[in-house]
Design an enzyme around this catalytic site. Structure first.
Site, short mmCIF file in Angstrom:
data_model
loop_
_atom_site.label_atom_id
_atom_site.label_comp_id
_atom_site.label_asym_id
_atom_site.label_seq_id
_atom_site.Cartn_x
_atom_site.Cartn_y
_atom_site.Cartn_z
N HIS A 47 0.83 -1.21 0.00
CA HIS A 47 0.00 0.00 0.00
C HIS A 47 0.87 1.26 0.00
O HIS A 47 0.57 2.24 -0.70
CB HIS A 47 -0.91 -0.03 1.22
CG HIS A 47 -1.70 1.22 1.42
ND1 HIS A 47 -1.39 2.15 2.38
CD2 HIS A 47 -2.81 1.70 0.78
CE1 HIS A 47 -2.25 3.15 2.31
NE2 HIS A 47 -3.12 2.90 1.37
N GLU A 50 2.09 1.81 -3.47
CA GLU A 50 1.04 2.38 -4.32
C GLU A 50 0.97 3.89 -4.17
O GLU A 50 0.85 4.63 -5.15
CB GLU A 50 -0.30 1.73 -3.96
CG GLU A 50 -1.51 2.36 -4.63
CD GLU A 50 -2.66 2.56 -3.66
OE1 GLU A 50 -3.23 3.68 -3.64
OE2 GLU A 50 -3.00 1.62 -2.93
N HIS A 51 1.05 4.38 -2.92
CA HIS A 51 1.06 5.82 -2.69
C HIS A 51 2.27 6.48 -3.33
O HIS A 51 2.16 7.54 -3.97
CB HIS A 51 1.07 6.11 -1.18
CG HIS A 51 -0.28 6.11 -0.55
ND1 HIS A 51 -0.81 7.22 0.07
CD2 HIS A 51 -1.22 5.14 -0.43
CE1 HIS A 51 -2.01 6.92 0.54
NE2 HIS A 51 -2.28 5.66 0.27
N GLU A 127 -4.21 8.08 7.35
CA GLU A 127 -5.19 7.14 6.79
C GLU A 127 -5.46 6.00 7.78
O GLU A 127 -6.60 5.58 7.95
CB GLU A 127 -4.67 6.59 5.46
CG GLU A 127 -5.65 5.72 4.72
CD GLU A 127 -5.12 5.23 3.38
OE1 GLU A 127 -5.86 4.50 2.70
OE2 GLU A 127 -3.97 5.58 3.01
#
Length: 420
Positions: A47, A50-51, A127
């Protein structure tokens, strides 16, 4: 509409579907690397990666990545799941090659600037904090952990904050080297697309990649257990999960029809009995989710602490009743809901592209839509009764509770009630 598939010599796959009448297209890169492909010390890095892909490449700054797509009125985004990371864009037909160039750039040429890593680390920690403040999100992470304890499949996709705090530039490049080989990459496009032109461009952009071995993730083992988190919320969030079939299992359609009849809409058994007749909740549903080698039938409801015991008992009772007594009319209704949802969803180019990539990742081919519909239609009430009885009789059950009264253990009582 025609699905076309092309394989590069290095193992990368290109799949497209032309949709007549559309003036736009969805194009993206799907990589079969997600949360379940992480080692324990890597949890959350797929993840994080991906950022970071949007934070600059050797050719474009972060702003230039966004401007390249938005200057032509397009949209670009990404997501990470337990089995996949996707980078995709929606653009007009004249800008498909631009979108493919931008997406290939962020996948192949990220710089992972250390200053940007620190900035994005803060964003991801926010997040994670937001997820913990959203009870009906975090409770599903806890349910996954209870179902698959001490496994990559059971760990959160976002990662724990202490892990995210420690990720370095070297960790990001290392995961790319391990998991972003051409054999793990699928380029999918749908809408106003020219297959041959896209295949040629993908050859140009990705053809230089050398084949790279990538180890298979550990098999998922549904173990079951419970996670109880008491907190003074307005409601307690109740989730229950049973082991289900994986995508490739012939039982997958029976699992989905059973879940739909049990709790897939306003006419479903759980909605009618628990909400409409008893008024014990506002929201209750059941769903069947699947992975490559495992799956879950999951039930969710939000209720008051005082109503939790009755809601839990009724949920289990309705499962047992459904396993034995789902009618032909209920099966027909569930089948109709499934087919309508499938066909309505495929009116979108983005949904089409995602379906192409997902099916190719699972089957290494794209089954015709008619084949899928035929498999749904082939499920009989007797199949549902067998599946439901087997589901109820299976020993592993997972439970997660979050909210007031969540400290009271329920799992033993529910297991006994299922076995009664």
């Amino acid at each position: 509409m025609t699905v076309q598939l092309h394989r590069l010599p290095n193992g990368l796959r290109v799949v497209t579907e032309h949709m007549p009448g559309l003036r736009s297209a969805s194009v993206g890169v799907w990589i079969t690397a997600g949360g379940r492909h992480e080692r324990p010390e890597q949890n959350g890095i797929a993840h994080f990666l991906e950022h970071m892909a949007f934070k600059g490449t050797a050719r474009r700054s972060a702003l230039q990545i966004a401007e390249s797509i938005e200057d032509v009125g397009g949209y670009i985004n990404a997501y990470t799941s337990r089995e996949t990371t996707a980078y995709y864009a929606r653009v007009l037909e004249d800008d498909v090659m631009l979108a493919l160039d931008v997406i290939s750039d962020i996948v192949l040429n990220p710089v992972f600037d250390e200053a940007e890593i620190e900035v994005e680390r803060g964003v991801i920690l926010q997040e994670i904090g937001q997820a913990h403040d959203t009870p009906d999100d975090v409770v599903f992470d806890w349910l996954q952990e209870a179902a698959y304890p001490d496994q990559a499949m059971g760990r959160t996709i976002l990662g724990e904050a202490d892990r995210v705090q420690g990720f370095s530039q070297g960790d990001l490049f290392g995961f790319v080297q391990e998991r972003y080989g051409p054999g793990q990459i699928i380029v999918a496009a749908a809408g106003a697309v020219d297959h041959d032109a896209i295949a040629r461009e993908v050859e140009r952009l990705f053809g230089h990649l050398a084949p790279a071995p990538s180890s298979a993730p550990d098999p998922a083992k549904f173990v079951g257990g419970e996670r109880l988190e008491a907190k003074p919320l307005e409601q307690v969030h109740f989730t229950l999960a049973f082991e289900g079939p994986g995508y490739a299992s012939p039982e997958i359609y029976a699992a989905q029809i059973f879940a739909t009849a049990l709790g897939g809409g306003m006419s479903s058994r759980l909605f009618q009995e628990v909400r409409e007749k008893r008024g014990l909740c506002y929201s209750i549903f059941a769903q069947a989710s699947a992975y490559a080698d495992s799956g879950m039938t999951t039930i969710y409801a939000g209720t008051s602490a005082g109503d939790l015991p009755e809601l839990a008992r009724l949920t289990v009772d309705e499962m047992r009743k459904a396993a034995a007594g789902i009618t032909a009319e209920e099966v027909d209704r569930a089948r109709a809901q499934m087919k309508a949802g499938l066909l309505m969803g495929l009116e979108s180019a983005s949904s089409r592209a995602e379906r192409l990539a997902r099916l190719l990742a699972v089957w290494d081919r794209v089954p015709p839509l008619g084949e899928t519909v035929a498999l749904i239609d082939a499920v009989t009430p007797e199949d549902i009764h067998r599946y439901g009885a087997d589901l109820v009789d299976r020993a592993p059950v997972a439970l997660a509770l979050y909210g007031p009264g969540a400290e009271a253990p329920l799992l033993g009582d529910l297991r006994a009630r299922l076995a009664a």
